[in-house]
Write an enzyme that holds these catalytic residues in place. Structure first.
Site, PDB file in Angstrom:
ATOM      1  N   ASN A 336       0.904  -1.151   0.008  1.00  0.00           N
ATOM      2  CA  ASN A 336      -0.072  -0.052   0.124  1.00  0.00           C
ATOM      3  C   ASN A 336       1.047   1.295   0.027  1.00  0.00           C
ATOM      4  O   ASN A 336       1.330   1.675   1.030  1.00  0.00           O
ATOM      5  CB  ASN A 336      -0.905   0.133   1.283  1.00  0.00           C
ATOM      6  CG  ASN A 336      -2.032  -1.001   1.290  1.00  0.00           C
ATOM      7  OD1 ASN A 336      -2.475  -1.375   0.310  1.00  0.00           O
ATOM      8  ND2 ASN A 336      -2.596  -0.756   2.297  1.00  0.00           N
ATOM      9  N   HIS A 410      -0.977  -8.778  -4.731  1.00  0.00           N
ATOM     10  CA  HIS A 410      -0.662  -8.784  -3.575  1.00  0.00           C
ATOM     11  C   HIS A 410      -1.087  -9.786  -2.313  1.00  0.00           C
ATOM     12  O   HIS A 410      -0.819 -10.033  -1.340  1.00  0.00           O
ATOM     13  CB  HIS A 410      -0.767  -7.379  -2.943  1.00  0.00           C
ATOM     14  CG  HIS A 410      -2.058  -7.302  -2.254  1.00  0.00           C
ATOM     15  ND1 HIS A 410      -3.330  -7.575  -2.727  1.00  0.00           N
ATOM     16  CD2 HIS A 410      -2.355  -6.853  -0.706  1.00  0.00           C
ATOM     17  CE1 HIS A 410      -4.374  -7.305  -1.787  1.00  0.00           C
ATOM     18  NE2 HIS A 410      -3.860  -7.044  -0.813  1.00  0.00           N
TER      19      HIS A 410
END
Lengths: 487, 138
Positions: A336, A410
């Site tokens: 992130n 991810h």
């Protein structure tokens, strides 16, 4: 082939088996491109994430496409699994394009142990990890207290601060994205509230999907790459997944509030308030990036401190020294983040502000930002799955660098909401079920284990295979869990 | 009338909040937030705290109000169960909130909330009531 999306009337064109295009319409400034196979796409259509891909394409100065990885799901503003790059002059930076848990990320350690060395000690290992690494409300270790001065050093120096305090080694730093420190951090841009939230949370795991997991290498897909990463079959590995805790959440919150004003000020039209942003080249944009870097550094330091306690735990329980344990850091990646990176656009080198929200950097072999020992293999990419199945290790590719600004997936992504998972777990003991599969799990949160049950997630294999088959990352190895602690 | 409902959101959790007026809407929102965090029946009212927040409009005010309560929970370990809005306008509110500090072994925390988001935020007056939708990042 044209397929009309009846739910949101978003038109999707097939590019190839793993790539789909949402053609630019209305106020979109570019196409959306989604990496998925046909079966996944059906699931993806069920939530609002495709609409979010088109919303991101509205933002000024977007370069290339509004991208989504196969683990895409509905986020706030940007979809989770979204990647978007912006021009430094014409483009914007958006706190909603990074998310609340700034520099949430994953790191992986290898070891000198094999699966059979720890099989009968896994209970003690998990219990000791649970004692040594705090999670849950107010949990923190008495031997790590940050006064304001120290906290600011953490924000400035990231993992390096931790190493200087004796948490880990100089060699660890070589194996962290950005060497564990974003250079433009300015603690004066972080609010009093954020600092207060951060003061007692360094070295804590947090809750939800965060974990420390002991596992082993169950499958190797590419012997040469595995060797380059120091991985071999049956070897014990440890994965840490956490981020910047309350400090990062507060930085995001503070700057969303500021950017709600700046979007209006700069005349940026927003399809969703959570997409609020400011030009990269503006006072607000620079300030956000400076504060975000502080939160990112806090997260790097957090994972570094936890790594040290993992090593101590292993030594304590296995009763062997660090030389035999060989708990070396393979790599640490952010999933992130927004970063200023150099990419090639229409044949020209150009600096861009790349947002990765639930997406991992995946730089190719020979890229200067890849550590020397992986220069020929490519940057290691760590993809955790759910706690009952497996996780993957991949490496970045040249094709990822060209198509996705060097980014890949991810994780698995949820298929069941937390409430649905809790309902599905009613009358069952997920801890027992996992135990029967040879996985020991401990958690503070009463409902966490139910919320995080394996079937609440997509099979990460499907996600990873799309990336591998599309050439956006290459599979190296698969890891299976043996024991873990959850927040 | 229902005070609030939880709505499913794949990764997170949405709150649908109701109130006969703005005051009640914001009070019920506070309660909904802590219902997510803990079992309110375990929480006593031994402590009170004054909360003053502002926002550019009612929607931002809702986010900053819940955000402030979450901040107090995160930093001080406070669990609140009763919320009294004393003054509320479009851009600010003053409240007194009652509860106690988290005690390990006594309280169980159900869910840790990362943040109160602006995503699809809504505060609206309907015919005879106010409603709000808030999505929490868990």
């Amino acid at each position: 082939m044209n397929q009309k999306n009846s739910i949101h009337s978003i038109e999707i064109e097939k590019i190839d088996d793993y790539r789909w295009r949402i053609p630019k319409t209305g106020k979109m400034k570019t196409d959306g491109v989604i990496y998925a196979d046909e079966k996944m796409l059906e699931d993806i259509r069920n939530d609002q994430s495709l609409l979010q891909v088109t919303n991101v394409a509205w933002l000024p100065g977007i370069v290339g496409h509004s991208l989504a990885m196969p683990d895409i799901h509905w986020g706030y503003g940007f979809p989770i699994g979204g990647v978007a790059a912006f021009d430094l002059k014409e483009g914007v930076v958006s706190p909603g394009g990074v998310g609340y848990d700034i520099n949430c990320g994953v790191r992986l350690m290898r070891s000198g142990l094999t699966r059979s060395d720890i099989e009968d000690k896994i209970g003690a290992l998990v219990d000791t990890l649970f004692i040594n690494i705090p999670s849950g409300v107010g949990g923190h270790r008495k031997d790590l207290k940050l006064n304001r001065e120290k906290e600011k050093k953490v924000l400035l120096n990231g993992a390096e601060w931790a190493v200087n305090q004796g948490y880990g080694t100089e060699e660890d730093l070589e194996h962290i994205e950005e060497r564990g420190c974003l250079q433009n951090a300015d603690p004066s841009l972080v609010s009093e509230k954020a600092l207060r939230r951060g003061a007692a949370q360094l070295g804590t795991l947090g809750s939800g999907n965060h974990f420390v997991e002991i596992g082993f290498v169950s499958d190797i897909y590419d012997q040469e790459l595995a060797k380059a990463l120091g991985l071999e079959e049956d070897q014990v590995t440890i994965m840490v997944h956490t981020g910047s805790r309350g400090l990062g959440h507060q930085v995001c919150d503070d700057y969303i509030r500021i950017m709600l004003q700046s979007s209006a000020k700069y005349g940026i039209e927003l399809p969703d308030k959570q997409l609020c942003c400011a030009p990269v080249d503006s006072e607000e944009g620079r300030r956000y990036l400076g504060a975000m870097a502080c939160a990112a550094n806090y997260a790097f330091a957090n994972r570094q401190v936890i790594t040290h306690w993992v090593r101590e735990t292993m030594e304590q329980v296995m009763k062997i020294g660090p030389k035999d344990l060989q708990l070396d850091l393979i790599y640490d990646v952010c999933h992130n983040i927004a970063k200023i990176e150099e990419h090639v656009v229409h044949g020209e080198k150009k600096k861009l502000c790349v947002h990765r929200k639930g997406a991992t950097r995946a730089f190719p072999p020979h890229h200067p930002d890849v550590p020397g020992d992986y220069r020929l293999a490519g940057q290691p990419v760590l993809i955790p799955g759910d706690m009952g199945r497996y996780s993957y290790v991949m490496v970045g590719t040249e094709r990822a660098f060209k198509e996705t600004f060097g980014s890949t997936c991810h994780g698995a992504g949820r298929v069941m909401s937390r409430r649905k998972a809790v309902k599905a777990a009613k009358g069952r003991s997920i801890v027992r079920e996992l135990k029967d599969r040879g996985i020991t799990v401990r958690s503070v949160g009463k409902t966490t284990i139910a919320e995080e049950m394996p079937e609440a997630y997509k099979d990460v294999t499907d996600v990873v295979n799309v990336m591998h088959n599309a050439g956006i990352g290459r599979k190296v190895a698969r890891l299976r869990p043996m024991g873990l602690i959850k927040g | 009338m229902k005070k609030y409902e939880f709505i499913d959101h794949t990764a997170d959790l949405g709150l649908e909040i109701y109130g006969k007026d703005l005051k009640e809407l914001f009070e019920n929102a506070g309660e909904a937030l802590f219902e997510v965090i803990c079992d309110l029946s375990q929480v006593a009212e031994s402590m009170k705290k004054r909360v003053v927040v502002d926002g550019e409009d009612l929607e931002q005010l809702m986010v900053t109000w819940l955000g402030e309560l979450l901040y107090l929970h995160d930093v001080q370990g406070s669990l609140f169960k009763r919320f009294e809005i004393e003054e509320i306008g479009d851009k600010s509110l003053k409240a007194t909130v009652y509860g106690e500090k988290f005690k390990a072994g006594h309280h169980t925390v159900k869910t840790e909330i990362k943040a109160v988001t602006y995503h699809q935020i809504k505060v609206r007056q309907e015919e005879d009531r106010w409603t709000s939708r808030v999505i929490l990042d868990l």
